[in-house]
Design a protein around this motif. Structure first.
Motif, PDB file in Angstrom:
ATOM      1  N   PRO A   1       0.832  -1.206   0.000  1.00 56.86           N
ATOM      2  CA  PRO A   1       0.000   0.000   0.000  1.00 56.86           C
ATOM      3  C   PRO A   1       0.868   1.257   0.000  1.00 56.86           C
ATOM      4  O   PRO A   1       1.939   1.278   0.608  1.00 56.86           O
ATOM      5  CB  PRO A   1      -0.813  -0.104   1.289  1.00 56.86           C
ATOM      6  N   MET A   2       0.402   2.270  -0.717  1.00 55.22           N
ATOM      7  CA  MET A   2       1.136   3.528  -0.799  1.00 55.22           C
ATOM      8  C   MET A   2       0.139   4.678  -0.780  1.00 55.22           C
ATOM      9  O   MET A   2      -0.860   4.648  -1.491  1.00 55.22           O
ATOM     10  CB  MET A   2       1.966   3.571  -2.092  1.00 55.22           C
ATOM     11  N   GLN A   3       0.406   5.663   0.048  1.00 58.20           N
ATOM     12  CA  GLN A   3      -0.383   6.891   0.077  1.00 58.20           C
ATOM     13  C   GLN A   3       0.281   7.896  -0.847  1.00 58.20           C
ATOM     14  O   GLN A   3       1.481   8.159  -0.711  1.00 58.20           O
ATOM     15  CB  GLN A   3      -0.441   7.465   1.502  1.00 58.20           C
ATOM     16  N   VAL A   4      -0.476   8.434  -1.801  1.00 56.03           N
ATOM     17  CA  VAL A   4       0.080   9.414  -2.734  1.00 56.03           C
ATOM     18  C   VAL A   4      -0.823  10.633  -2.790  1.00 56.03           C
ATOM     19  O   VAL A   4      -2.035  10.538  -2.617  1.00 56.03           O
ATOM     20  CB  VAL A   4       0.271   8.825  -4.154  1.00 56.03           C
ATOM     21  N   ASP A   5      -0.214  11.773  -3.029  1.00 59.36           N
ATOM     22  CA  ASP A   5      -0.948  13.024  -3.143  1.00 59.36           C
ATOM     23  C   ASP A   5      -0.445  13.743  -4.385  1.00 59.36           C
ATOM     24  O   ASP A   5       0.764  13.792  -4.628  1.00 59.36           O
ATOM     25  CB  ASP A   5      -0.711  13.875  -1.895  1.00 59.36           C
ATOM     26  N   GLY A   6      -1.350  14.254  -5.193  1.00 55.16           N
ATOM     27  CA  GLY A   6      -0.955  14.988  -6.386  1.00 55.16           C
ATOM     28  C   GLY A   6      -0.520  14.093  -7.535  1.00 55.16           C
ATOM     29  O   GLY A   6       0.113  14.564  -8.475  1.00 55.16           O
ATOM     30  N   VAL A   7      -0.838  12.816  -7.455  1.00 54.45           N
ATOM     31  CA  VAL A   7      -0.493  11.870  -8.513  1.00 54.45           C
ATOM     32  C   VAL A   7      -1.760  11.557  -9.293  1.00 54.45           C
ATOM     33  O   VAL A   7      -2.725  11.048  -8.734  1.00 54.45           O
ATOM     34  CB  VAL A   7       0.123  10.574  -7.919  1.00 54.45           C
ATOM     35  N   ARG A   8      -1.768  11.875 -10.586  1.00 59.48           N
ATOM     36  CA  ARG A   8      -2.946  11.619 -11.412  1.00 59.48           C
ATOM     37  C   ARG A   8      -2.693  10.585 -12.495  1.00 59.48           C
ATOM     38  O   ARG A   8      -3.606   9.944 -12.957  1.00 59.48           O
ATOM     39  CB  ARG A   8      -3.444  12.921 -12.056  1.00 59.48           C
ATOM     40  N   THR A   9      -1.431  10.459 -12.925  1.00 59.06           N
ATOM     41  CA  THR A   9      -1.119   9.553 -14.035  1.00 59.06           C
ATOM     42  C   THR A   9       0.053   8.639 -13.663  1.00 59.06           C
ATOM     43  O   THR A   9       0.757   8.875 -12.672  1.00 59.06           O
ATOM     44  CB  THR A   9      -0.722  10.343 -15.295  1.00 59.06           C
ATOM     45  N   VAL A  10       0.259   7.630 -14.492  1.00 63.05           N
ATOM     46  CA  VAL A  10       1.413   6.741 -14.316  1.00 63.05           C
ATOM     47  C   VAL A  10       2.702   7.559 -14.360  1.00 63.05           C
ATOM     48  O   VAL A  10       3.604   7.368 -13.548  1.00 63.05           O
ATOM     49  CB  VAL A  10       1.409   5.629 -15.387  1.00 63.05           C
ATOM     50  N   ALA A  11       2.794   8.507 -15.286  1.00 59.79           N
ATOM     51  CA  ALA A  11       3.988   9.354 -15.390  1.00 59.79           C
ATOM     52  C   ALA A  11       4.222  10.140 -14.102  1.00 59.79           C
ATOM     53  O   ALA A  11       5.367  10.264 -13.644  1.00 59.79           O
ATOM     54  CB  ALA A  11       3.871  10.306 -16.581  1.00 59.79           C
ATOM     55  N   ASP A  12       3.157  10.658 -13.496  1.00 62.48           N
ATOM     56  CA  ASP A  12       3.285  11.382 -12.223  1.00 62.48           C
ATOM     57  C   ASP A  12       3.875  10.473 -11.145  1.00 62.48           C
ATOM     58  O   ASP A  12       4.749  10.887 -10.383  1.00 62.48           O
ATOM     59  CB  ASP A  12       1.928  11.881 -11.723  1.00 62.48           C
ATOM     60  N   LEU A  13       3.381   9.251 -11.078  1.00 66.27           N
ATOM     61  CA  LEU A  13       3.855   8.309 -10.067  1.00 66.27           C
ATOM     62  C   LEU A  13       5.334   7.990 -10.272  1.00 66.27           C
ATOM     63  O   LEU A  13       6.117   7.996  -9.313  1.00 66.27           O
ATOM     64  CB  LEU A  13       3.034   7.018 -10.098  1.00 66.27           C
ATOM     65  N   LEU A  14       5.720   7.729 -11.512  1.00 64.32           N
ATOM     66  CA  LEU A  14       7.118   7.417 -11.789  1.00 64.32           C
ATOM     67  C   LEU A  14       8.011   8.595 -11.418  1.00 64.32           C
ATOM     68  O   LEU A  14       9.073   8.416 -10.803  1.00 64.32           O
ATOM     69  CB  LEU A  14       7.307   7.040 -13.258  1.00 64.32           C
ATOM     70  N   LYS A  15       7.587   9.797 -11.766  1.00 60.48           N
ATOM     71  CA  LYS A  15       8.363  10.989 -11.444  1.00 60.48           C
ATOM     72  C   LYS A  15       8.498  11.146  -9.930  1.00 60.48           C
ATOM     73  O   LYS A  15       9.584  11.420  -9.420  1.00 60.48           O
ATOM     74  CB  LYS A  15       7.704  12.227 -12.050  1.00 60.48           C
ATOM     75  N   ARG A  16       7.405  10.960  -9.224  1.00 67.97           N
ATOM     76  CA  ARG A  16       7.407  11.082  -7.760  1.00 67.97           C
ATOM     77  C   ARG A  16       8.365  10.073  -7.131  1.00 67.97           C
ATOM     78  O   ARG A  16       9.004  10.350  -6.131  1.00 67.97           O
ATOM     79  CB  ARG A  16       5.988  10.881  -7.238  1.00 67.97           C
ATOM     80  N   GLN A  17       8.471   8.887  -7.742  1.00 66.63           N
ATOM     81  CA  GLN A  17       9.339   7.829  -7.220  1.00 66.63           C
ATOM     82  C   GLN A  17      10.779   7.948  -7.726  1.00 66.63           C
ATOM     83  O   GLN A  17      11.630   7.157  -7.345  1.00 66.63           O
ATOM     84  CB  GLN A  17       8.777   6.455  -7.601  1.00 66.63           C
ATOM     85  N   GLY A  18      11.043   8.917  -8.612  1.00 67.99           N
ATOM     86  CA  GLY A  18      12.383   9.104  -9.148  1.00 67.99           C
ATOM     87  C   GLY A  18      12.783   8.013 -10.129  1.00 67.99           C
ATOM     88  O   GLY A  18      13.956   7.674 -10.241  1.00 67.99           O
ATOM     89  N   ILE A  19      11.786   7.478 -10.846  1.00 67.19           N
ATOM     90  CA  ILE A  19      12.025   6.380 -11.781  1.00 67.19           C
ATOM     91  C   ILE A  19      11.994   6.911 -13.209  1.00 67.19           C
ATOM     92  O   ILE A  19      11.051   7.599 -13.600  1.00 67.19           O
ATOM     93  CB  ILE A  19      10.942   5.286 -11.607  1.00 67.19           C
ATOM     94  N   LYS A  20      13.007   6.553 -13.993  1.00 69.50           N
ATOM     95  CA  LYS A  20      13.041   6.949 -15.403  1.00 69.50           C
ATOM     96  C   LYS A  20      12.112   6.028 -16.192  1.00 69.50           C
ATOM     97  O   LYS A  20      12.291   4.805 -16.192  1.00 69.50           O
ATOM     98  CB  LYS A  20      14.457   6.841 -15.953  1.00 69.50           C
ATOM     99  N   PRO A  21      11.112   6.582 -16.878  1.00 68.51           N
ATOM    100  CA  PRO A  21      10.134   5.767 -17.605  1.00 68.51           C
ATOM    101  C   PRO A  21      10.736   4.820 -18.633  1.00 68.51           C
ATOM    102  O   PRO A  21      10.195   3.742 -18.865  1.00 68.51           O
ATOM    103  CB  PRO A  21       9.240   6.803 -18.295  1.00 68.51           C
ATOM    104  N   ILE A  22      11.849   5.172 -19.212  1.00 65.70           N
ATOM    105  CA  ILE A  22      12.476   4.345 -20.239  1.00 65.70           C
ATOM    106  C   ILE A  22      13.021   3.037 -19.659  1.00 65.70           C
ATOM    107  O   ILE A  22      13.243   2.069 -20.387  1.00 65.70           O
ATOM    108  CB  ILE A  22      13.582   5.137 -20.978  1.00 65.70           C
ATOM    109  N   LEU A  23      13.210   2.993 -18.336  1.00 65.61           N
ATOM    110  CA  LEU A  23      13.832   1.839 -17.695  1.00 65.61           C
ATOM    111  C   LEU A  23      12.855   0.865 -17.048  1.00 65.61           C
ATOM    112  O   LEU A  23      13.281  -0.062 -16.351  1.00 65.61           O
ATOM    113  CB  LEU A  23      14.827   2.319 -16.622  1.00 65.61           C
ATOM    114  N   VAL A  24      11.537   1.092 -17.245  1.00 63.67           N
ATOM    115  CA  VAL A  24      10.565   0.235 -16.571  1.00 63.67           C
ATOM    116  C   VAL A  24       9.421  -0.190 -17.489  1.00 63.67           C
ATOM    117  O   VAL A  24       9.157   0.441 -18.520  1.00 63.67           O
ATOM    118  CB  VAL A  24       9.944   0.936 -15.336  1.00 63.67           C
TER     119      VAL A  24
END
Length: 67
Positions: A10-33
């Motif tokens: 489980p994860m509590q998130v705020d201000g996350v609307r899209t998959v891209a938002d979540l990846l950015k919030r987690q510091g994950i580069k989209p090209i690598l996942v």
């Protein structure tokens, strides 16, 4: 604030609307996942538009190089 599940936890998130938002919030580069959203693979071209709702389940898999 909404609760989602990411990689089984489980994860509590705020201000996350899209998959891209979540990846950015987690510091994950989209090209690598690869991302699965509620049981279906999300094409990378849809990361910016695929919306996340409370209770959604996501699996994020990192590509690993090597040989």
């Amino acid at each position: 604030m909404m609760e989602i599940r990411v990689n089984g936890k489980p994860m509590q998130v705020d201000g996350v609307r899209t998959v891209a938002d979540l990846l950015k919030r987690q510091g994950i580069k989209p090209i690598l996942v690869a991302v699965e959203h509620n049981g279906s693979i999300v094409p990378r071209a849809e990361f910016e538009t695929r919306t996340i709702e409370p209770g959604d389940t996501l699996e994020i898999v990192h590509f690993v190089g090597g040989g």
